[in-house]
Design an enzyme around this catalytic site. Sequence first.
Site, short mmCIF file in Angstrom:
data_model
loop_
_atom_site.label_atom_id
_atom_site.label_comp_id
_atom_site.label_asym_id
_atom_site.label_seq_id
_atom_site.Cartn_x
_atom_site.Cartn_y
_atom_site.Cartn_z
N SER A 166 -37.81 24.28 -50.23
CA SER A 166 -37.75 23.91 -48.68
C SER A 166 -37.30 22.89 -48.12
O SER A 166 -35.82 23.22 -48.03
CB SER A 166 -39.47 23.56 -48.62
OG SER A 166 -40.12 23.67 -47.42
N ASP B 262 -41.82 30.25 -48.31
CA ASP B 262 -41.33 29.11 -49.02
C ASP B 262 -41.52 29.09 -50.42
O ASP B 262 -42.76 29.39 -51.11
CB ASP B 262 -42.14 27.81 -48.48
CG ASP B 262 -41.77 26.34 -48.66
OD1 ASP B 262 -41.25 26.33 -49.92
OD2 ASP B 262 -41.85 25.45 -47.92
#
Length: 389
Positions: free
Chosen positions: A46, A239
């Site tokens: 991320s 993610d």
Amino acid sequence: MPKRYLILACDGGGMRGYLTARLIQELDAALGGALLRRVDLFAGTSTGGLLALGLAARKPEQGAAALKDLVRLYKVQGASAFKSVRPEELVGRLKLELGVAGFTVKVDLAGVLEQGLDALQSQLDVSPKGLNRAQLGAFLGARYSNDDPGAGLQKLVKAFVGTDTRLSLLPRNVLVTTLRLDGPDGWQPLTLHNLPVPKGAAGAAPVVDSHLLDAAMATTAAPTYFAPWKHTELGYCVDGGVFANNPAALALSAALAARHDLQSISVLSVGTGGVLNRYPIEKLKVPPPNMGILAWMWPAAVKSFDTPEMPLLNAMLDGTAAADELVCRGMLGNRYRRLQPRLPEVIAMDEADAPDRLEKVATAFTTDPRARDEWKKTVEWVREQIEEA
């Protein structure tokens, strides 16, 4: 002794990635710029993936200058990534026909949800009162936009990673995590990287030579915050924090698959700041049988009891990061170092003023006498790894 192979692993955490960047910057400065020149593999999830890609896209001698630019981007442009859906779009979304699990729903979902949530909150002795429209909309769609090439998250990503080349053309090795939602064998945790994988290497997954933009957008597509990203080769991805918010163990596995000797590998793992999260069911007076979807995905924090928004998502992020640390410590012993300052308060991943608050955390951690011992030990640990190169 084999040459030391140094991995720098960066956690996910949205705007809290500013703290990760500042700690790395302070470490590099304390070592005269040697840290960023010596890293063999940048790994990230991320926001940590953005840092890893941004640093891997620059040459070793540009490391300190590149990190300075990335720190500035967090401070100046970071909040622009969390660009809310406009109120009129939100209302429209809630009133449109929704396809849910094969059924089409035609109803004013905004009105129904508002009534239901008002009724629920009136029954709780302790609860977040008065959810706003953005929090209400989180039940039905992503909070923020990532589909505008010239604004929001995409604009920030492009500023971080530079030109959209392929991973294989980067001057340095990098690895980021993502979850492919619809692969041939179902959803699939993946690492996108540019490491050489010898033929027949045990456990080696197929290597996708991803574009930087695809890799960055896929690893930052945090569920409920952003929509899944349609990767050119892999289809829709989200993610990697859902399975590896701390990517250190996956980076270690990839290094081993690339035939680096375990005894030569060291990992510096840098978090985005630790917070004390809990779900005190008795204090919140939520009967355990009522702990369903709504209770686990409540879109507002109860800060008085250290209960974060979206408790299930945060529990997954914290839990996978802790599990990763256990794996790395078990395999590497003192060749693994975790840098994770405790935050004095909850700082959400989408808070615009996070850099200013995190700057105080970084300053205290690197200069305050109460934290200085851990900081000095970390500097010396990194120095030892570099000297063994």
